[in-house]
Write a protein that holds these residues in place. Sequence first.
Motif, PDB file in Angstrom:
ATOM      1  N   UNK A 116      41.381  10.570  -1.032  1.00  0.00           N
ATOM      2  CA  UNK A 116      41.921   9.287  -0.575  1.00  0.00           C
ATOM      3  C   UNK A 116      41.012   8.113  -0.915  1.00  0.00           C
ATOM      4  N   UNK A 117      39.794   8.376  -1.359  1.00  0.00           N
ATOM      5  CA  UNK A 117      38.828   7.295  -1.579  1.00  0.00           C
ATOM      6  C   UNK A 117      39.136   6.453  -2.808  1.00  0.00           C
ATOM      7  N   UNK A 118      40.026   6.930  -3.696  1.00  0.00           N
ATOM      8  CA  UNK A 118      40.377   6.155  -4.893  1.00  0.00           C
ATOM      9  C   UNK A 118      41.812   6.467  -5.292  1.00  0.00           C
ATOM     10  N   UNK A 119      42.635   5.429  -5.407  1.00  0.00           N
ATOM     11  CA  UNK A 119      44.015   5.625  -5.832  1.00  0.00           C
ATOM     12  C   UNK A 119      44.139   5.726  -7.346  1.00  0.00           C
ATOM     13  N   UNK A 120      43.135   5.198  -8.052  1.00  0.00           N
ATOM     14  CA  UNK A 120      43.124   5.246  -9.511  1.00  0.00           C
ATOM     15  C   UNK A 120      41.799   5.838  -9.962  1.00  0.00           C
ATOM     16  N   UNK A 121      41.874   6.867 -10.804  1.00  0.00           N
ATOM     17  CA  UNK A 121      40.669   7.444 -11.392  1.00  0.00           C
ATOM     18  C   UNK A 121      40.806   7.318 -12.910  1.00  0.00           C
ATOM     19  N   UNK A 122      41.107   8.415 -13.601  1.00  0.00           N
ATOM     20  CA  UNK A 122      41.444   8.302 -15.029  1.00  0.00           C
ATOM     21  C   UNK A 122      42.958   8.148 -15.153  1.00  0.00           C
ATOM     22  N   UNK A 123      43.501   7.247 -14.374  1.00  0.00           N
ATOM     23  CA  UNK A 123      44.931   7.052 -14.236  1.00  0.00           C
ATOM     24  C   UNK A 123      45.276   7.028 -12.755  1.00  0.00           C
ATOM     25  N   UNK A 124      46.480   6.595 -12.437  1.00  0.00           N
ATOM     26  CA  UNK A 124      46.898   6.515 -11.045  1.00  0.00           C
ATOM     27  C   UNK A 124      47.121   7.905 -10.474  1.00  0.00           C
TER      28      UNK A 124
END
Length: 243
Positions: A116-124
């Motif tokens: 939950x800490x990031x909604x986007x990483x290497x894409x959504x």
Amino acid sequence: MKQKIQKAISIVKQMADMPTVPIDLQLSKAKDNDPFFQQVTQQFYRQAMSRHNKYLLIRQLQYGVALFAEPHASKDYFMSIESSARRNYRKAVRFNYRTEAINFNDYLDDIWEIRKSAKVRQGEMPEEFIQQRPQQRPVHKSNRAEHDYCYYGVLDEDNKLVAYAAFLVAGELCMLEHMYGHAKVQHLGVVPQLIIDAYQDIKKRHPQVLYYAYGSFFGASDNLKRFKKKMGFKPYKVNWQLN
């Protein structure tokens, strides 16, 4: 159209220049193990040999496989990574983070918090991946060094999980299958620490491993390609062998 042709020519040239390695998944050595390890090895082989979803003339994991290939490397893994990655690693150590083999089921709340800490990483990220608490997973214990499926995590001083990854060990291969770090502490080097420490421990437990893999360069974002190179992975052509 001209740009597409130039890009296609560039890709063909890259493929022609790649060194080639054979990787033996040693399926026959899984026959006396938990049936899961035969299944997951065969599943990986089928995926690797399937058609690439973007470059239809090649296999999914044939060209551009991101490898640290020990038979081709002149240094150990830690010394093969870029100096900036070694600095990241030392930063994580200074902040008293440590890497351990973990049971996925023991850290479900921490894993959910990481996701939950990031909604986007290497894409959504898929909404259900973030919104739904992870479920317990079956634990399969291997009785042979040649095959395993294991999780490693980075923990802080309070034993809270801040990064985790899953690894498939199949014969000569150690494949980093997926990896997530908590967005708030990624700048402290916990992800490089996880990649480095996990492989060094896996090599002790599974000495037959010769190739450390992290997906493919083809289809990866520019940022992910740079990160893979920083962590010592280079593009190879792989001839996969089940036995």
